[in-house]
Scaffold this motif. Structure first.
Motif, PDB file in Angstrom:
ATOM      1  N   UNK A 142       0.850  -1.184   0.000  1.00 42.16           N
ATOM      2  CA  UNK A 142       0.000   0.000   0.000  1.00 42.16           C
ATOM      3  C   UNK A 142       0.887   1.235   0.000  1.00 42.16           C
ATOM      4  N   UNK A 143       0.421   2.271  -0.706  1.00 39.90           N
ATOM      5  CA  UNK A 143       1.176   3.509  -0.787  1.00 39.90           C
ATOM      6  C   UNK A 143       0.208   4.686  -0.750  1.00 39.90           C
ATOM      7  N   UNK A 144       0.716   5.871  -0.511  1.00 41.54           N
ATOM      8  CA  UNK A 144      -0.154   7.035  -0.432  1.00 41.54           C
ATOM      9  C   UNK A 144      -0.654   7.419  -1.821  1.00 41.54           C
ATOM     10  N   UNK A 145      -1.887   7.933  -1.862  1.00 38.21           N
ATOM     11  CA  UNK A 145      -2.445   8.406  -3.129  1.00 38.21           C
ATOM     12  C   UNK A 145      -1.741   9.689  -3.576  1.00 38.21           C
ATOM     13  N   UNK A 146      -1.499  10.593  -2.646  1.00 38.04           N
ATOM     14  CA  UNK A 146      -0.833  11.847  -2.980  1.00 38.04           C
ATOM     15  C   UNK A 146       0.666  11.630  -3.119  1.00 38.04           C
ATOM     16  N   UNK A 147       1.283  12.352  -4.032  1.00 42.67           N
ATOM     17  CA  UNK A 147       2.731  12.236  -4.215  1.00 42.67           C
ATOM     18  C   UNK A 147       3.439  13.444  -3.627  1.00 42.67           C
ATOM     19  N   UNK A 148       4.667  13.235  -3.217  1.00 45.18           N
ATOM     20  CA  UNK A 148       5.480  14.328  -2.683  1.00 45.18           C
ATOM     21  C   UNK A 148       5.664  15.412  -3.736  1.00 45.18           C
ATOM     22  N   UNK A 149       5.862  15.022  -4.977  1.00 43.34           N
ATOM     23  CA  UNK A 149       6.078  15.985  -6.062  1.00 43.34           C
ATOM     24  C   UNK A 149       4.874  16.911  -6.216  1.00 43.34           C
ATOM     25  N   UNK A 150       3.679  16.342  -6.223  1.00 41.69           N
ATOM     26  CA  UNK A 150       2.473  17.154  -6.414  1.00 41.69           C
ATOM     27  C   UNK A 150       2.212  18.063  -5.215  1.00 41.69           C
ATOM     28  N   UNK A 151       2.434  17.542  -4.017  1.00 37.86           N
ATOM     29  CA  UNK A 151       2.228  18.361  -2.817  1.00 37.86           C
ATOM     30  C   UNK A 151       3.253  19.489  -2.763  1.00 37.86           C
ATOM     31  N   UNK A 152       4.480  19.225  -3.223  1.00 38.90           N
ATOM     32  CA  UNK A 152       5.482  20.296  -3.288  1.00 38.90           C
ATOM     33  C   UNK A 152       5.024  21.402  -4.240  1.00 38.90           C
ATOM     34  N   UNK A 153       4.409  21.014  -5.347  1.00 39.51           N
ATOM     35  CA  UNK A 153       3.893  22.010  -6.290  1.00 39.51           C
ATOM     36  C   UNK A 153       2.789  22.841  -5.641  1.00 39.51           C
ATOM     37  N   UNK A 154       1.910  22.180  -4.892  1.00 38.22           N
ATOM     38  CA  UNK A 154       0.838  22.900  -4.211  1.00 38.22           C
ATOM     39  C   UNK A 154       1.404  23.856  -3.162  1.00 38.22           C
TER      40      UNK A 154
END
Length: 282
Positions: A185-197
């Motif tokens: 299992x892994x998170x739906x959100x990615x670090x890359x996308x959250x960094x962009x936000x």
């Protein structure tokens, strides 16, 4: 009874939950790394008894699509698409943390759609070490666990929860993961996308003061001053009240818990009570 709805903003699908009741509409916008289930505590505290509650998975989170654009403008367009889909000319918009900044940003550009705004633990200035304080909540992104059980066991031990755990927290954290191709299992959100936000917030710099000052609708700021990290709250009371003083028509309410735990149990009940009382007077 809540129903899941998928709304298209161009080629991006945004997932929402709508309780469908014919009451004043209230839109819930979650925090930076969260999903709409972060508000399960509010729903179980009776928020839907008073409002038509529409909860949104912001792009890249929950069951919404993961596009490339995470600008505040793109987030705003998603929110406008939701309002258009439900034929809402105005609504009470409630945002927690990043969701509150999205509400403020949207209010600056489209004030006419805001019957009122509720800012939950966000302000022009946070604790000076805020970026470091939210680090632990970001550390789960992009990681893998060999089972839901092990994932939940680790989440339960998160320092910022201070031992709090309940079924609403569990549903929130479970909504943040999916089964990956290798059975992990892994998170739906990615670090890359959250960094962009995250970058989409800081790119506006001092403009946030202008956005906040331009707020013209009745506004409520809800603040939790419990310790979140570094022996301090993420949003100290003095900084919360500073933002209240900037907004022409803004009230301040303090509820139990910290930046995260305020969404559950006693903090959720106190928040729902404050929202209902505020809405009754606008």
């Amino acid at each position: 009874m809540e129903q899941s709805v998928y709304i298209h903003n161009g080629n991006v699908r945004i997932h929402c939950k709508d309780n469908g009741e014919h009451k004043p509409a209230l839109i819930l916008l979650h925090g930076l790394t969260a999903n709409l289930h972060s508000f399960d505590g509010y729903i179980n505290a009776g928020l839907g008894d008073h409002f038509r509650v529409i909860r949104i998975d912001l792009r890249g989170r929950g069951l919404s699509d993961q596009p490339n654009d995470y600008s505040m403008h793109a987030h705003m367009e998603d929110l406008l698409s939701v309002l258009s889909y439900f034929n809402l000319e105005e609504a009470i918009v409630v945002g927690h943390s990043f969701g509150a900044l999205l509400a403020i940003y949207t209010s600056h550009h489209y004030p006419e759609i805001f019957k009122a705004m509720i800012i939950i633990d966000a302000a022009a200035r946070l604790h000076p070490q805020a970026r470091d304080m939210v680090g632990p909540s970001l550390s789960r992104l992009g990681r893998e666990w060999d089972s839901e059980e092990n994932y939940l066991d680790e989440m339960k031990k998160s320092d910022y929860l201070f031992g709090m755990w309940n079924k609403d927290m569990e549903s929130y954290f479970l909504a943040d993961i999916h089964l990956s191709g290798n059975g992990m299992v892994t998170t739906r959100s990615s670090q890359k996308d959250i960094n962009k936000a995250t970058d989409s917030v800081f790119i506006h710099g001092l403009k946030w003061l202008d956005f906040i000052r331009s707020t013209s609708c009745p506004t409520l700021l809800i603040n939790a001053t419990g310790e979140y990290g570094f022996n301090a709250p993420l949003l100290p009371e003095d900084l919360a009240r500073e933002t209240v003083s900037i907004i022409e028509n803004c009230e301040y309410v303090q509820v139990p818990g910290n930046h995260m735990t305020m969404l559950f149990e006693e903090g959720a009940r106190a928040t729902v009570k404050a929202i209902v009382q505020f809405a009754d007077n606008i």
